[in-house]
Write a protein that holds these residues in place. Sequence first.
Motif, PDB file in Angstrom:
ATOM      1  N   GLU A 137      42.124  74.799  56.128  1.00  0.00           N
ATOM      2  CA  GLU A 137      42.746  75.517  57.255  1.00  0.00           C
ATOM      3  C   GLU A 137      44.204  75.379  56.981  1.00  0.00           C
ATOM      4  O   GLU A 137      44.990  74.537  56.002  1.00  0.00           O
TER       5      GLU A 137
ATOM      6  N   GLN B 260      46.501  74.398  59.546  1.00  0.00           N
ATOM      7  CA  GLN B 260      46.912  73.530  60.260  1.00  0.00           C
ATOM      8  C   GLN B 260      47.251  72.190  59.499  1.00  0.00           C
ATOM      9  O   GLN B 260      46.521  71.658  58.590  1.00  0.00           O
TER      10      GLN B 260
ATOM     11  N   ALA C 157      44.858  68.977  59.119  1.00  0.00           N
ATOM     12  CA  ALA C 157      43.519  69.357  59.775  1.00  0.00           C
ATOM     13  C   ALA C 157      42.544  68.331  59.152  1.00  0.00           C
ATOM     14  O   ALA C 157      42.083  68.096  58.139  1.00  0.00           O
TER      15      ALA C 157
ATOM     16  N   SER D  48      39.577  69.638  56.958  1.00  0.00           N
ATOM     17  CA  SER D  48      39.543  69.844  55.771  1.00  0.00           C
ATOM     18  C   SER D  48      40.110  68.584  54.863  1.00  0.00           C
ATOM     19  O   SER D  48      39.670  68.515  53.735  1.00  0.00           O
TER      20      SER D  48
ATOM     21  N   SER E 125      44.784  78.298  50.255  1.00  0.00           N
ATOM     22  CA  SER E 125      45.410  77.871  51.586  1.00  0.00           C
ATOM     23  C   SER E 125      46.717  78.550  51.914  1.00  0.00           C
ATOM     24  O   SER E 125      46.764  79.827  51.670  1.00  0.00           O
TER      25      SER E 125
ATOM     26  N   GLN F 193      35.029  80.278  59.844  1.00  0.00           N
ATOM     27  CA  GLN F 193      35.732  78.903  59.875  1.00  0.00           C
ATOM     28  C   GLN F 193      35.926  78.400  58.644  1.00  0.00           C
ATOM     29  O   GLN F 193      35.097  78.529  57.454  1.00  0.00           O
TER      30      GLN F 193
END
Length: 224
Positions: free
Chosen positions: A10, A12, A15, A18, A36, A57
């Motif tokens: 991810e 973010q 996260a 991950s 990434s 996702q």
Amino acid sequence: MADEVTLMLEFQAGAPSSVRVRIALAEKGVKYDVYSKQNPRDEITKLLLQMNSVSKQLPTLIHNGRPVCESLIIVQYVDDVWKGKAPLLPSDPYQRAQSRFWADFIDKKVFEITTKLWRTKGEELEGAKKDFIECLKLLEGEHGDKPYFGGENLGYVDVAFVPFYCWFYAYETCGNFSIEAECPKIIAWAKRCMQKKSVSKSLEDPKKVYEFVLERRKSRFGVD
């Protein structure tokens, strides 16, 4: 033939989903390539649609060309495939079931509550703080006096929960409370986990997570 392992992460910062997979792979000593931030978004999207067309996702693990999805399922898969080192799930069926129960509790209950800690304010924030502390106390009870949730060694529940530790600073700052004051055993456990390289090298800097939270609070949720 050597294993070909690719991990799609991810974007973010820190996260938890991950980070879990990174810790599990590090515990097993598995080498892998990463998709990434250094890859163009359209490149990642194309590969994601190809490998994970159902949920679309991240994270998604690709092992020898075959995708494995959902972070806790990926961790279980990693534990099953690379059995020779650092077992994460216990061998006893009942203990395995209990580990899965608590990891699922963390995945659903803790994630839902902690999201409110940095996205809300006022009464909703106060309610989230109360619920979060209650969750942590339940986890303290399950942890008991063991070094880790997994016993003497880092285990499945530890891997599921410890990624949230790098978010604690953001939770406390946004909510104006102290997790250590309320749940000292959780902080002691987290610091113990951080002594392992597999954990410390996988977690994001708490200050960077907080910067991400501040930006998102204002731009997406209108919270100052």
